[in-house]
Write an enzyme that holds these catalytic residues in place. Structure first.
Site, mmCIF file in Angstrom:
data_model
loop_
_atom_site.group_PDB
_atom_site.id
_atom_site.type_symbol
_atom_site.label_atom_id
_atom_site.label_comp_id
_atom_site.label_asym_id
_atom_site.label_seq_id
_atom_site.Cartn_x
_atom_site.Cartn_y
_atom_site.Cartn_z
ATOM 1 N N ASP A 92 116.470 37.947 104.871
ATOM 2 C CA ASP A 92 117.343 37.701 103.852
ATOM 3 C C ASP A 92 118.733 37.317 104.478
ATOM 4 O O ASP A 92 118.831 36.392 105.326
ATOM 5 C CB ASP A 92 117.691 39.144 103.623
ATOM 6 C CG ASP A 92 117.837 38.690 101.484
ATOM 7 O OD1 ASP A 92 118.734 37.875 100.910
ATOM 8 O OD2 ASP A 92 116.806 39.177 101.461
ATOM 9 N N ASP A 136 117.820 31.747 106.279
ATOM 10 C CA ASP A 136 117.934 30.536 105.387
ATOM 11 C C ASP A 136 116.507 30.330 104.987
ATOM 12 O O ASP A 136 116.285 29.336 105.835
ATOM 13 C CB ASP A 136 118.897 29.090 104.939
ATOM 14 C CG ASP A 136 118.843 28.351 104.351
ATOM 15 O OD1 ASP A 136 117.459 28.500 103.081
ATOM 16 O OD2 ASP A 136 119.970 27.943 104.141
ATOM 17 N N ASN A 174 108.132 37.844 100.616
ATOM 18 C CA ASN A 174 108.438 38.175 98.913
ATOM 19 C C ASN A 174 109.059 37.021 98.768
ATOM 20 O O ASN A 174 109.453 37.028 97.912
ATOM 21 C CB ASN A 174 108.549 39.870 99.761
ATOM 22 C CG ASN A 174 109.612 39.996 98.613
ATOM 23 O OD1 ASN A 174 109.309 40.446 97.899
ATOM 24 N ND2 ASN A 174 110.944 40.362 98.501
ATOM 25 N N TYR A 181 108.589 27.264 89.995
ATOM 26 C CA TYR A 181 107.941 28.041 90.557
ATOM 27 C C TYR A 181 106.267 28.402 89.751
ATOM 28 O O TYR A 181 105.671 29.610 91.138
ATOM 29 C CB TYR A 181 108.562 29.127 88.954
ATOM 30 C CG TYR A 181 108.815 30.772 89.084
ATOM 31 C CD1 TYR A 181 109.712 31.608 90.318
ATOM 32 C CD2 TYR A 181 107.545 31.598 88.728
ATOM 33 C CE1 TYR A 181 109.303 33.013 90.713
ATOM 34 C CE2 TYR A 181 107.559 32.712 89.037
ATOM 35 C CZ TYR A 181 107.727 33.992 90.323
ATOM 36 O OH TYR A 181 107.772 34.780 90.636
ATOM 37 N N LYS A 201 103.538 29.466 93.238
ATOM 38 C CA LYS A 201 103.063 30.855 92.725
ATOM 39 C C LYS A 201 101.231 30.282 93.063
ATOM 40 O O LYS A 201 100.923 30.767 93.649
ATOM 41 C CB LYS A 201 102.968 31.752 92.024
ATOM 42 C CG LYS A 201 104.727 32.539 91.849
ATOM 43 C CD LYS A 201 105.208 32.744 93.333
ATOM 44 C CE LYS A 201 106.301 33.747 93.348
ATOM 45 N NZ LYS A 201 106.490 34.471 94.170
#
Length: 251
Positions: free
Chosen positions: A33, A54, A81, A146, A150
């Site tokens: 993260d 990153d 994720n 987005y 996805k």
């Protein structure tokens, strides 16, 4: 020997719940993260370790895989994720935000899959779970990047599943509806203020209007499905979009 799982974006929200769920299922978890403070805490909670990365940088994607092998000598589960949203109509959508979002949510999962591939094959029970979204199946306005990322992630899932199948590697996408995370909580407050309506009306009448069940999912709901997909019992499930969408797509 314990299985080893990599969870990107594991410092909070869905990723943190997945990390804890896999740890409870006796996996060793490496959290990757940008948020170092929370990431270290979540890693300690899960009894694993943390790497600052990153995901817009190819070398950091490689660093995550190298760290898992250096620390644990194996990789069994890869959970892609990490992500974020940016909302603007297409004519006003900042080009740099498009580039960043696609890098984190589509290019990084590809690179991590590529770099981890041979280790996952060697595992003999390799699992890749890509956290997509209901927006990997349907679209909404003002979320062009987005939705594109996805949908692309779902396509990557299917191709990787076909390539991994002969080696016992399963690859699946989990597609949740709205989940009660800090990001969504902020969206609810912002929309309540913008629309001048109560917070509860934003949840039921705006966000959950297409859903059969008028309740936000919890991160633990997503984590439970991911843990199952990483289990021995899920050996025959691959190349799928696992909808957990409160009946959104049942129309």
């Amino acid at each position: 020997m314990k299985r080893v799982a990599i969870v990107t974006g594991g410092a909070s929200g869905i990723g943190a719940a997945i990390a804890c769920g896999l740890a409870a299922a006796d996996a060793t978890v490496l959290i990757a993260d940008m948020n170092e403070a929370d990431g270290e805490i979540r890693a300690r909670d899960a009894g694993g370790s943390f790497v600052h990365a990153d995901l817009t940088k190819r070398e950091d994607c490689r660093k995550i895989i190298d760290a898992a092998i250096e620390r644990y000598g194996r990789i069994d589960f890869l959970i892609n994720n990490a992500g974020f949203q940016h909302m603007d109509p297409i004519p006003d959508f900042p080009e740099d935000e498009w580039d960043k979002l696609i890098a984190v949510m589509l290019t990084a999962p590809f690179l991590l899959t590529k770099y981890a591939w041979n280790h996952l094959i060697e595992s003999n029970r390799g699992r890749i779970v890509n956290i997509a979204s209901i927006h990997g199946v349907v679209a909404s306005p003002y979320k062009a990047a987005y939705v594109a990322a996805k949908h692309g992630l779902v396509g990557l899932t299917k191709s990787a599943a076909l390539e991994g199948g002969p080696h016992g590697l399963t690859v699946n996408a989990v597609c949740p509806g709205y989940v009660r995370t800090p990001l969504v909580e902020k969206q609810i407050i912002d929309q309540a203020r913008t629309r001048n309506i109560p917070v509860e009306d934003v949840e039921e009448k705006v966000m959950l209007e297409p859903a059969a069940i008028k309740r936000l999912l919890d991160p633990q709901d997503i984590a439970a499905l991911v843990v199952f997909l990483c289990s021995k019992a899920a050996w025959g499930i691959t190349g799928t979009t696992q909808l957990i969408d409160l009946g959104w797509t049942a129309h």
